[in-house]
Design an enzyme around this catalytic site. Structure first.
Site, PDB file in Angstrom:
ATOM      1  N   ARG A  23     108.678 -65.987  -8.232  1.00  0.00           N
ATOM      2  CA  ARG A  23     110.107 -66.294  -8.269  1.00  0.00           C
ATOM      3  C   ARG A  23     110.982 -65.129  -7.786  1.00  0.00           C
ATOM      4  NH1 ARG A  23     110.051 -68.472 -14.264  1.00  0.00           N
ATOM      5  NH2 ARG A  23     108.111 -67.292 -14.213  1.00  0.00           N
TER       6      ARG A  23
ATOM      7  N   SER B 197     138.667 -21.637  14.655  1.00  0.00           N
ATOM      8  CA  SER B 197     138.482 -23.084  14.686  1.00  0.00           C
ATOM      9  C   SER B 197     137.781 -23.505  15.972  1.00  0.00           C
ATOM     10  CB  SER B 197     139.847 -23.778  14.625  1.00  0.00           C
ATOM     11  OG  SER B 197     140.411 -23.575  13.359  1.00  0.00           O
TER      12      SER B 197
ATOM     13  N   ALA C 234      99.261 -58.454 -13.852  1.00  0.00           N
ATOM     14  CA  ALA C 234      98.443 -59.020 -12.783  1.00  0.00           C
ATOM     15  C   ALA C 234      99.129 -60.179 -12.064  1.00  0.00           C
ATOM     16  CB  ALA C 234      97.103 -59.490 -13.344  1.00  0.00           C
ATOM     17  N   GLY C 235     100.193 -60.694 -12.675  1.00  0.00           N
ATOM     18  CA  GLY C 235     100.853 -61.876 -12.110  1.00  0.00           C
ATOM     19  C   GLY C 235     101.539 -61.585 -10.780  1.00  0.00           C
TER      20      GLY C 235
ATOM     21  N   LYS D 250     123.164 -29.462   6.299  1.00  0.00           N
ATOM     22  CA  LYS D 250     121.731 -29.741   6.157  1.00  0.00           C
ATOM     23  C   LYS D 250     120.982 -28.420   6.205  1.00  0.00           C
ATOM     24  CE  LYS D 250     118.819 -29.787   9.221  1.00  0.00           C
ATOM     25  NZ  LYS D 250     117.965 -29.860  10.402  1.00  0.00           N
TER      26      LYS D 250
ATOM     27  N   ASN E  28     134.766 -17.350   5.993  1.00  0.00           N
ATOM     28  CA  ASN E  28     135.501 -18.586   6.237  1.00  0.00           C
ATOM     29  C   ASN E  28     135.117 -19.133   7.614  1.00  0.00           C
ATOM     30  OD1 ASN E  28     137.970 -20.210   5.068  1.00  0.00           O
ATOM     31  ND2 ASN E  28     138.190 -20.141   7.287  1.00  0.00           N
TER      32      ASN E  28
HETATM   33  C1  UD1 Z   1     104.162 -65.481 -21.880  1.00  0.00           C
HETATM   34  C2  UD1 Z   1     103.719 -65.990 -23.243  1.00  0.00           C
HETATM   35  C3  UD1 Z   1     104.912 -66.633 -23.907  1.00  0.00           C
HETATM   36  C4  UD1 Z   1     106.040 -65.652 -24.041  1.00  0.00           C
HETATM   37  C5  UD1 Z   1     106.391 -65.047 -22.685  1.00  0.00           C
HETATM   38  C6  UD1 Z   1     107.328 -63.879 -22.876  1.00  0.00           C
HETATM   39  C7  UD1 Z   1     101.365 -66.634 -23.127  1.00  0.00           C
HETATM   40  C8  UD1 Z   1     100.400 -67.729 -22.986  1.00  0.00           C
HETATM   41  N1  UD1 Z   1     102.657 -66.930 -23.064  1.00  0.00           N
HETATM   42  O1  UD1 Z   1     104.568 -66.596 -21.115  1.00  0.00           O
HETATM   43  O2  UD1 Z   1     104.540 -67.089 -25.201  1.00  0.00           O
HETATM   44  O3  UD1 Z   1     107.180 -66.254 -24.617  1.00  0.00           O
HETATM   45  O4  UD1 Z   1     105.214 -64.528 -22.040  1.00  0.00           O
HETATM   46  O5  UD1 Z   1     107.821 -63.430 -21.641  1.00  0.00           O
HETATM   47  O6  UD1 Z   1     100.947 -65.503 -23.348  1.00  0.00           O
HETATM   48  N2  UD1 Z   1      99.691 -62.008 -16.734  1.00  0.00           N
HETATM   49  C9  UD1 Z   1      98.532 -61.448 -16.304  1.00  0.00           C
HETATM   50  N3  UD1 Z   1      97.482 -62.263 -16.049  1.00  0.00           N
HETATM   51  C10 UD1 Z   1      97.532 -63.590 -16.222  1.00  0.00           C
HETATM   52  C11 UD1 Z   1      98.745 -64.162 -16.665  1.00  0.00           C
HETATM   53  C12 UD1 Z   1      99.807 -63.333 -16.913  1.00  0.00           C
HETATM   54  O7  UD1 Z   1      98.423 -60.234 -16.137  1.00  0.00           O
HETATM   55  O8  UD1 Z   1      96.539 -64.242 -15.973  1.00  0.00           O
HETATM   56  C13 UD1 Z   1     100.836 -61.128 -16.981  1.00  0.00           C
HETATM   57  C14 UD1 Z   1     102.002 -61.381 -16.057  1.00  0.00           C
HETATM   58  O9  UD1 Z   1     101.915 -60.532 -14.901  1.00  0.00           O
HETATM   59  C15 UD1 Z   1     103.194 -61.006 -16.931  1.00  0.00           C
HETATM   60  C16 UD1 Z   1     102.715 -61.330 -18.336  1.00  0.00           C
HETATM   61  O10 UD1 Z   1     101.307 -61.378 -18.274  1.00  0.00           O
HETATM   62  O11 UD1 Z   1     103.500 -59.621 -16.876  1.00  0.00           O
HETATM   63  C17 UD1 Z   1     103.266 -62.654 -18.839  1.00  0.00           C
HETATM   64  O12 UD1 Z   1     102.841 -63.669 -17.965  1.00  0.00           O
HETATM   65  P1  UD1 Z   1     103.757 -64.880 -17.588  1.00  0.00           P
HETATM   66  O13 UD1 Z   1     103.039 -65.742 -16.659  1.00  0.00           O
HETATM   67  O14 UD1 Z   1     105.097 -64.400 -17.217  1.00  0.00           O
HETATM   68  O15 UD1 Z   1     103.787 -65.599 -19.018  1.00  0.00           O
HETATM   69  P2  UD1 Z   1     104.852 -66.607 -19.511  1.00  0.00           P
HETATM   70  O16 UD1 Z   1     104.509 -67.959 -19.028  1.00  0.00           O
HETATM   71  O17 UD1 Z   1     106.203 -66.103 -19.277  1.00  0.00           O
END
Ligand code: UD1
Ligand code: CA
Length: 481
Positions: free
Chosen positions: A19, A412, A14-15, A358, A384
């Protein structure tokens, strides 16, 4: 069926992935012909879970559409706001209706190198040890940003502390949380109900469920990944490239161990969907993409890009770009050929140097050796086509077809103005613009007659080098006679 078949696998996606600095959602970026989330879903499927739920939030329509198109059978749960990994898993359990009985595996959608094998090993340890939760950990050279695995004096895992919440001493810990867990489904639901948000990010941390369950007296375990690179999470494009190169190395090695010679593994790129037969040879600078298949004893490259293309046994493909083409057994392509969709080259046929094709079917043993465009055509066997020929398929409005029979010899510099049909065994003269059908066995000549105007240079370019050369030539021949 897998002995430790989980009730559900939850993929967190969901993130936003800010970056990446991209208009494409992070988990839809591709490496080796598959999206990041696609790699994770594929690994998860190897566990044969009853349910596979992907938590979507940011750009959810795009991610959902992608999953529906390529990964039918996956469910999605919507997380409106990204309130943390614990909250995300809660949304997945809500989507399932009730807490699953059995194991729930949680993975992140941005770890494309995670293998099904590692997930199976985690589920196996989890079941064998009778744990409430088992976390996949790894020892990494640089643990910055990761959650740290805190163990007590006996070595038992006690908690996971996020980087931002960690003390100086905890930050020195090299063992980190990969973000991959196996949980008992019921205990996971209970634990998630107790997670608080009094941390530096004000989020519901999934990682807190581990210490909550431990404090309630349940068994907590950790499984250390054999190779820390497998849990590499992608946050930016530098890591994307790193993951691509690691995965590519894995795919190229798999091919080599199956009997394929890869002369320079570092300059060869292979998608996950590419297949090979033994004794194929891949030369440097080659990209094999999509559903491409390379037959036994075929030699491909150098500097070749094939997408969704089948290369027959013993075929030779040199400095070529091909998309959705079929190259027959022992056929020869290139150097410098471009095969576009719908090209079908028969056995022992040839598409030679600077040849573009093609939507063209070329029969067995037929050769188009030099500098030609073959579009919308059917050519029979052992014909040919002369150098520098163009299949004139477009009248500015519509495309038309050219049919050329077997055992023909076309001269040709021919233009075949479609629609047109040339019968078996026919010949055409060099420089012909063929606008009418040619019956089998005929010679077609369609060009202006040559006319020589004698003495023209002496009259029109007197004193020039050309005139002097002509004069000398005529004196020589006069002397000889
Ligand atoms: C998380 C872990 C951390 C671990 C790391 C590994 C937690 C609190 N932390 O940190 O311990 O070392 O992953 O990569 O779990 N996501 C959601 N919804 C949210 C937040 C995140 O779906 O509300 C998803 C993100 O899209 C991603 C994954 O969860 O795919 C990890 O989220 P991210 O924010 O990258 O966590 P980190 O801070 O890296
Ligand atoms: Ca992360």
């Amino acid at each position: 069926m897998s002995a430790n078949r989980p009730a559900a696998v939850v993929v967190l996606a969901a993130g936003e992935g800010t970056r990446m600095k991209s208009k494409t959602p992070k988990v839809l970026h591709e490496i080796a012909g598959r999206s990041l989330v696609g790699h994770v879903v594929s690994a998860a499927r190897e566990l044969e879970p009853e349910h596979l739920v992907v938590v979507v939030g940011h750009a959810r329509e795009q991610v959902k559409g992608h999953l529906e198109e390529h990964y039918a059978g996956t469910r999605t749960a919507v997380q409106e706001e990204q309130n943390g990994t614990g909250h995300a898993v809660r949304m997945a359990l809500e989507e399932l209706g009730r807490a699953p009985e059995g194991t729930v595996v949680v993975v992140c959608g941005d770890t494309p190198l995670l293998s099904g094998e590692t997930l199976r090993a985690l589920a196996g340890t989890h079941a064998a040890d009778g744990n409430a939760v088992t976390v996949l950990t790894a020892e990494v050279p640089d643990s910055t940003g990761y959650g740290r695995i805190v163990r007590d004096a006996s070595g038992a895992v006690t908690e996971i502390v996020e980087h931002k919440d960690a003390s100086e001493a905890q930050r020195a810990i090299r063992e980190i949380n990969s973000g991959v867990f196996a949980f008992d489904g019921q205990l996971l639901a209970d634990g998630l109900g107790k997670v608080r948000t009094d941390n530096s990010q004000g989020e519901e941390y999934l990682t807190d469920v581990l210490s909550i369950l431990r404090e309630a007296g349940h068994r907590v375990g950790a499984s250390v990944a054999a190779d820390h690179r497998e849990i590499l999470g992608i946050n930016n494009r530098v890591q994307l490239a790193e993951a691509r190169s690691l995965l590519n190395r894995r795919l190229v090695e798999r091919a080599m161990l199956a009997g394929v010679t890869v002369v320079d593994p570092a300059s060869v790129f292979v998608d996950v969907t590419v297949t090979f037969e033994p004794d194929a040879v891949i030369l440097p600078g080659t990209q094999l993409l999509g559903v491409t298949h390379i037959g036994e004893d075929a030699e491909v490259g150098p500097n070749t890009r094939l997408k969704d293309t089948t290369v027959g046994r013993g075929a030779r493909v040199d400095n070529t770009v091909a998309d959705s083409a079929v190259i027959g057994d022992s056929a020869s392509v290139g150097p410098f050929a471009y095969l576009r969709p719908g090209t079908n080259l028969g056995a022992k046929s040839k598409a030679g140097t600077y040849v573009e094709m093609k939507n063209a079917t070329v029969g067995e043993g037929t050769k188009v050796p030099h500098l030609s465009y073959v579009g919308d055509a059917t050519i029979g066997e052992y014909t040919n086509i002369g150098a520098a020929s163009v299949f004139v398929n477009y009248d500015g409005e519509a495309k038309h077809h050219t049919t050329i029979g077997s055992h023909c010899r076309t001269g040709s510099d021919n233009m075949f103005v479609a629609p047109i049909t040339i019968g078996d065994g026919a010949y055409t003269a060099a420089g012909s613009v063929i606008t009418k059908d040619v019956p089998a066995g005929s010679l077609a000549v369609a060009r202006g007659q040559q006319r020589n105007i004698e003495g023209w240079v002496a009259r029109k370019r007197p004193g020039s080098a050309a005139a002097q050369a002509a004069q000398a030539a005529s004196e020589d021949s006069a002397g000889e006679s």
